[in-house]
Design a protein around this motif. Structure first.
Motif, PDB file in Angstrom:
ATOM      1  N   VAL A 187      47.353 -35.845   0.508  1.00  0.00           N
ATOM      2  CA  VAL A 187      48.192 -35.306   1.591  1.00  0.00           C
ATOM      3  C   VAL A 187      48.965 -34.077   1.106  1.00  0.00           C
ATOM      4  O   VAL A 187      48.989 -33.028   1.777  1.00  0.00           O
ATOM      5  N   THR A 188      49.593 -34.188  -0.067  1.00  0.00           N
ATOM      6  CA  THR A 188      50.372 -33.068  -0.595  1.00  0.00           C
ATOM      7  C   THR A 188      49.473 -31.900  -0.954  1.00  0.00           C
ATOM      8  O   THR A 188      49.796 -30.739  -0.673  1.00  0.00           O
ATOM      9  N   GLY A 189      48.325 -32.190  -1.574  1.00  0.00           N
ATOM     10  CA  GLY A 189      47.384 -31.130  -1.926  1.00  0.00           C
ATOM     11  C   GLY A 189      46.850 -30.415  -0.702  1.00  0.00           C
ATOM     12  O   GLY A 189      46.676 -29.194  -0.708  1.00  0.00           O
ATOM     13  N   THR A 190      46.591 -31.171   0.362  1.00  0.00           N
ATOM     14  CA  THR A 190      46.106 -30.565   1.610  1.00  0.00           C
ATOM     15  C   THR A 190      47.137 -29.607   2.189  1.00  0.00           C
ATOM     16  O   THR A 190      46.804 -28.492   2.619  1.00  0.00           O
ATOM     17  N   GLY A 191      48.397 -30.019   2.182  1.00  0.00           N
ATOM     18  CA  GLY A 191      49.461 -29.146   2.684  1.00  0.00           C
ATOM     19  C   GLY A 191      49.581 -27.874   1.865  1.00  0.00           C
ATOM     20  O   GLY A 191      49.727 -26.772   2.415  1.00  0.00           O
ATOM     21  N   ASN A 192      49.509 -28.021   0.526  1.00  0.00           N
ATOM     22  CA  ASN A 192      49.582 -26.849  -0.350  1.00  0.00           C
ATOM     23  C   ASN A 192      48.423 -25.891  -0.083  1.00  0.00           C
ATOM     24  O   ASN A 192      48.605 -24.678  -0.032  1.00  0.00           O
ATOM     25  N   TYR A 193      47.229 -26.454   0.100  1.00  0.00           N
ATOM     26  CA  TYR A 193      46.060 -25.588   0.296  1.00  0.00           C
ATOM     27  C   TYR A 193      46.085 -24.883   1.642  1.00  0.00           C
ATOM     28  O   TYR A 193      45.741 -23.706   1.744  1.00  0.00           O
ATOM     29  N   ILE A 194      46.477 -25.607   2.689  1.00  0.00           N
ATOM     30  CA  ILE A 194      46.552 -24.975   4.014  1.00  0.00           C
ATOM     31  C   ILE A 194      47.507 -23.781   3.965  1.00  0.00           C
ATOM     32  O   ILE A 194      47.217 -22.702   4.497  1.00  0.00           O
ATOM     33  N   TYR A 195      48.647 -23.983   3.303  1.00  0.00           N
ATOM     34  CA  TYR A 195      49.618 -22.893   3.176  1.00  0.00           C
ATOM     35  C   TYR A 195      48.993 -21.716   2.427  1.00  0.00           C
ATOM     36  O   TYR A 195      49.079 -20.562   2.870  1.00  0.00           O
ATOM     37  N   LYS A 196      48.359 -21.993   1.273  1.00  0.00           N
ATOM     38  CA  LYS A 196      47.747 -20.928   0.468  1.00  0.00           C
ATOM     39  C   LYS A 196      46.621 -20.235   1.237  1.00  0.00           C
ATOM     40  O   LYS A 196      46.447 -19.013   1.121  1.00  0.00           O
ATOM     41  N   PHE A 197      45.876 -21.015   1.991  1.00  0.00           N
ATOM     42  CA  PHE A 197      44.771 -20.478   2.798  1.00  0.00           C
ATOM     43  C   PHE A 197      45.296 -19.439   3.790  1.00  0.00           C
ATOM     44  O   PHE A 197      44.774 -18.325   3.878  1.00  0.00           O
ATOM     45  N   VAL A 198      46.331 -19.829   4.529  1.00  0.00           N
ATOM     46  CA  VAL A 198      46.904 -18.928   5.537  1.00  0.00           C
ATOM     47  C   VAL A 198      47.495 -17.679   4.889  1.00  0.00           C
ATOM     48  O   VAL A 198      47.274 -16.556   5.353  1.00  0.00           O
ATOM     49  N   VAL A 199      48.245 -17.874   3.778  1.00  0.00           N
ATOM     50  CA  VAL A 199      48.864 -16.732   3.098  1.00  0.00           C
ATOM     51  C   VAL A 199      47.809 -15.783   2.549  1.00  0.00           C
ATOM     52  O   VAL A 199      47.949 -14.558   2.624  1.00  0.00           O
ATOM     53  N   ALA A 200      46.724 -16.335   1.989  1.00  0.00           N
ATOM     54  CA  ALA A 200      45.656 -15.500   1.445  1.00  0.00           C
ATOM     55  C   ALA A 200      45.043 -14.625   2.543  1.00  0.00           C
ATOM     56  O   ALA A 200      44.754 -13.433   2.323  1.00  0.00           O
ATOM     57  N   LEU A 201      44.847 -15.191   3.731  1.00  0.00           N
ATOM     58  CA  LEU A 201      44.312 -14.414   4.841  1.00  0.00           C
ATOM     59  C   LEU A 201      45.293 -13.333   5.285  1.00  0.00           C
ATOM     60  O   LEU A 201      44.903 -12.189   5.555  1.00  0.00           O
ATOM     61  N   LEU A 202      46.583 -13.701   5.343  1.00  0.00           N
ATOM     62  CA  LEU A 202      47.597 -12.733   5.775  1.00  0.00           C
ATOM     63  C   LEU A 202      47.763 -11.585   4.789  1.00  0.00           C
ATOM     64  O   LEU A 202      48.162 -10.477   5.170  1.00  0.00           O
ATOM     65  N   MET A 203      47.454 -11.851   3.518  1.00  0.00           N
ATOM     66  CA  MET A 203      47.636 -10.821   2.496  1.00  0.00           C
ATOM     67  C   MET A 203      46.415  -9.926   2.320  1.00  0.00           C
ATOM     68  O   MET A 203      46.403  -9.036   1.461  1.00  0.00           O
ATOM     69  N   THR A 204      45.383 -10.132   3.136  1.00  0.00           N
ATOM     70  CA  THR A 204      44.185  -9.292   3.048  1.00  0.00           C
ATOM     71  C   THR A 204      44.507  -7.803   3.176  1.00  0.00           C
ATOM     72  O   THR A 204      43.977  -6.980   2.409  1.00  0.00           O
ATOM     73  N   PRO A 205      45.382  -7.395   4.116  1.00  0.00           N
ATOM     74  CA  PRO A 205      45.720  -5.957   4.184  1.00  0.00           C
ATOM     75  C   PRO A 205      46.357  -5.435   2.897  1.00  0.00           C
ATOM     76  O   PRO A 205      46.179  -4.268   2.545  1.00  0.00           O
ATOM     77  N   VAL A 206      47.095  -6.301   2.184  1.00  0.00           N
ATOM     78  CA  VAL A 206      47.725  -5.886   0.919  1.00  0.00           C
ATOM     79  C   VAL A 206      46.663  -5.523  -0.104  1.00  0.00           C
ATOM     80  O   VAL A 206      46.829  -4.570  -0.881  1.00  0.00           O
ATOM     81  N   ILE A 207      45.559  -6.271  -0.113  1.00  0.00           N
ATOM     82  CA  ILE A 207      44.463  -5.981  -1.042  1.00  0.00           C
ATOM     83  C   ILE A 207      43.943  -4.565  -0.813  1.00  0.00           C
ATOM     84  O   ILE A 207      43.728  -3.807  -1.758  1.00  0.00           O
ATOM     85  N   TYR A 208      43.760  -4.198   0.453  1.00  0.00           N
ATOM     86  CA  TYR A 208      43.263  -2.857   0.777  1.00  0.00           C
ATOM     87  C   TYR A 208      44.278  -1.787   0.410  1.00  0.00           C
ATOM     88  O   TYR A 208      43.924  -0.699  -0.047  1.00  0.00           O
ATOM     89  N   LEU A 209      45.563  -2.088   0.614  1.00  0.00           N
ATOM     90  CA  LEU A 209      46.604  -1.124   0.250  1.00  0.00           C
ATOM     91  C   LEU A 209      46.607  -0.861  -1.255  1.00  0.00           C
ATOM     92  O   LEU A 209      46.690   0.295  -1.702  1.00  0.00           O
ATOM     93  N   VAL A 210      46.502  -1.934  -2.060  1.00  0.00           N
ATOM     94  CA  VAL A 210      46.497  -1.784  -3.512  1.00  0.00           C
ATOM     95  C   VAL A 210      45.239  -1.054  -3.972  1.00  0.00           C
ATOM     96  O   VAL A 210      45.301  -0.167  -4.833  1.00  0.00           O
ATOM     97  N   HIS A 211      44.104  -1.407  -3.392  1.00  0.00           N
ATOM     98  CA  HIS A 211      42.856  -0.717  -3.735  1.00  0.00           C
ATOM     99  C   HIS A 211      42.960   0.777  -3.397  1.00  0.00           C
ATOM    100  O   HIS A 211      42.515   1.628  -4.175  1.00  0.00           O
ATOM    101  N   GLY A 212      43.530   1.080  -2.237  1.00  0.00           N
ATOM    102  CA  GLY A 212      43.685   2.478  -1.838  1.00  0.00           C
ATOM    103  C   GLY A 212      44.576   3.242  -2.806  1.00  0.00           C
ATOM    104  O   GLY A 212      44.279   4.393  -3.161  1.00  0.00           O
ATOM    105  N   TRP A 213      45.663   2.597  -3.245  1.00  0.00           N
ATOM    106  CA  TRP A 213      46.567   3.244  -4.200  1.00  0.00           C
ATOM    107  C   TRP A 213      45.864   3.502  -5.525  1.00  0.00           C
ATOM    108  O   TRP A 213      46.006   4.579  -6.124  1.00  0.00           O
ATOM    109  N   ILE A 214      45.078   2.534  -6.002  1.00  0.00           N
ATOM    110  CA  ILE A 214      44.368   2.691  -7.277  1.00  0.00           C
ATOM    111  C   ILE A 214      43.314   3.791  -7.169  1.00  0.00           C
ATOM    112  O   ILE A 214      43.128   4.590  -8.106  1.00  0.00           O
ATOM    113  N   GLU A 215      42.631   3.850  -6.031  1.00  0.00           N
ATOM    114  CA  GLU A 215      41.625   4.904  -5.831  1.00  0.00           C
ATOM    115  C   GLU A 215      42.272   6.287  -5.884  1.00  0.00           C
ATOM    116  O   GLU A 215      41.717   7.221  -6.447  1.00  0.00           O
ATOM    117  N   ARG A 216      43.457   6.398  -5.302  1.00  0.00           N
ATOM    118  CA  ARG A 216      44.161   7.690  -5.346  1.00  0.00           C
ATOM    119  C   ARG A 216      44.670   7.982  -6.755  1.00  0.00           C
ATOM    120  O   ARG A 216      44.691   9.133  -7.192  1.00  0.00           O
TER     121      ARG A 216
END
Length: 264
Positions: free
Chosen positions: A215-244
């Protein structure tokens, strides 16, 4: 001349990413002792949905605030420095976490000064210090084991996806590898720390049931799952900065070098 520029900029970026990676991992370990209610924090009603024979609710370790950042940093380092770079930082971080806990355990044994006792608003400042920093041995073992397994999985899955997608679909290899590695990480740490550890110690009264772990592991993973999806734009921002920062040609050369090391 060009190779010296690449080496200089590449080293600086590796130190920057590595420093951020290690800092987040260390902080996540120390703040992870606090368990918080996500529903109460957001001011919403608890779902209390029955799963695994128990009422499900989001009771999370405070470390989940930072672990998604650590795994995203893993993917960015993986992109430009390959598995060797990630492995080096992962084992270095694990060693530094172990060293930090060793130093903390030593300081816990120090006799507190009267100034420390009297100068605090906490009735028993030394007990509070011990309670916050003195995480159990099996929690440390579980956390380090989960961290290393998660890192290794992240690296392998990331490059297998990249072999298929090439330079396209950054979100797929980054988010995909993170979601799989965090699935394992979320359950391994709890299983070792609260299910296996107490049983081996003979502290059955402190042992979680299998349902509690799930139960606790499921709650932790659901939270991490949602946060990982929400942070997808951050990945592109960091990649863009490194490319520049590198320039497209230098960035491409560094990424190709990282991929060639995978295929060796």
């Amino acid at each position: 001349m060009i190779h010296s520029i690449i080496k200089d900029r590449s080293t600086k970026l590796f130190l920057l990413l590595g420093g951020f990676f290690i800092t987040n991992a260390l902080l996540a370990e120390f703040i992870g002792v606090k368990i918080f209610s996500l529903e109460d924090t957001l001011g919403i009603s608890r779902a209390n949905i029955p799963i695994f024979g128990q009422a499900f609710s989001f009771h999370l370790s405070a470390g989940v605030v930072l672990w998604p950042v650590v795994f995203i940093m893993t993917d960015i380092i993986n992109e430009y420095y390959g598995p060797k770079g990630v492995r080096f930082l992962s084992f270095l971080t694990a060693g530094l976490i172990a060293f930090a806990f060793l130093m903390v355990s030593i300081t816990i044994q120090l006799s507190p000064s009267d100034f420390f006792r009297l100068g605090s608003d906490v009735p028993d400042a030394n007990a509070a210090f011990r309670g916050v920093f003195g995480q159990g041995l099996w929690i440390i073992i579980g956390s380090l084991t989960a961290f290393l397994i998660g890192q290794i999985l992240d690296v392998v899955i990331f490059h297998r996806i990249k072999k298929v997608t090439g330079e396209k679909q950054i979100w797929l290899r980054s988010t995909g590898s993170t979601l799989v590695s965090q699935l394992i990480d979320s359950f391994v740490v709890l299983f070792i720390a609260f299910y296996v550890g107490p049983r081996l110690q003979g502290a059955v009264d402190k042992q979680w049931t299998f349902s509690q772990v799930m139960v606790t592991g499921t709650g932790n993973y659901i939270y991490k799952f949602v946060v990982a999806l929400l942070m997808t734009p951050v990945i592109y921002l960091v990649h863009g900065w490194i490319e520049r920062y590198f320039g497209k040609s230098l960035a491409a050369e560094i990424k190709n070098s990282a991929m060639s090391k995978v295929n060796e």
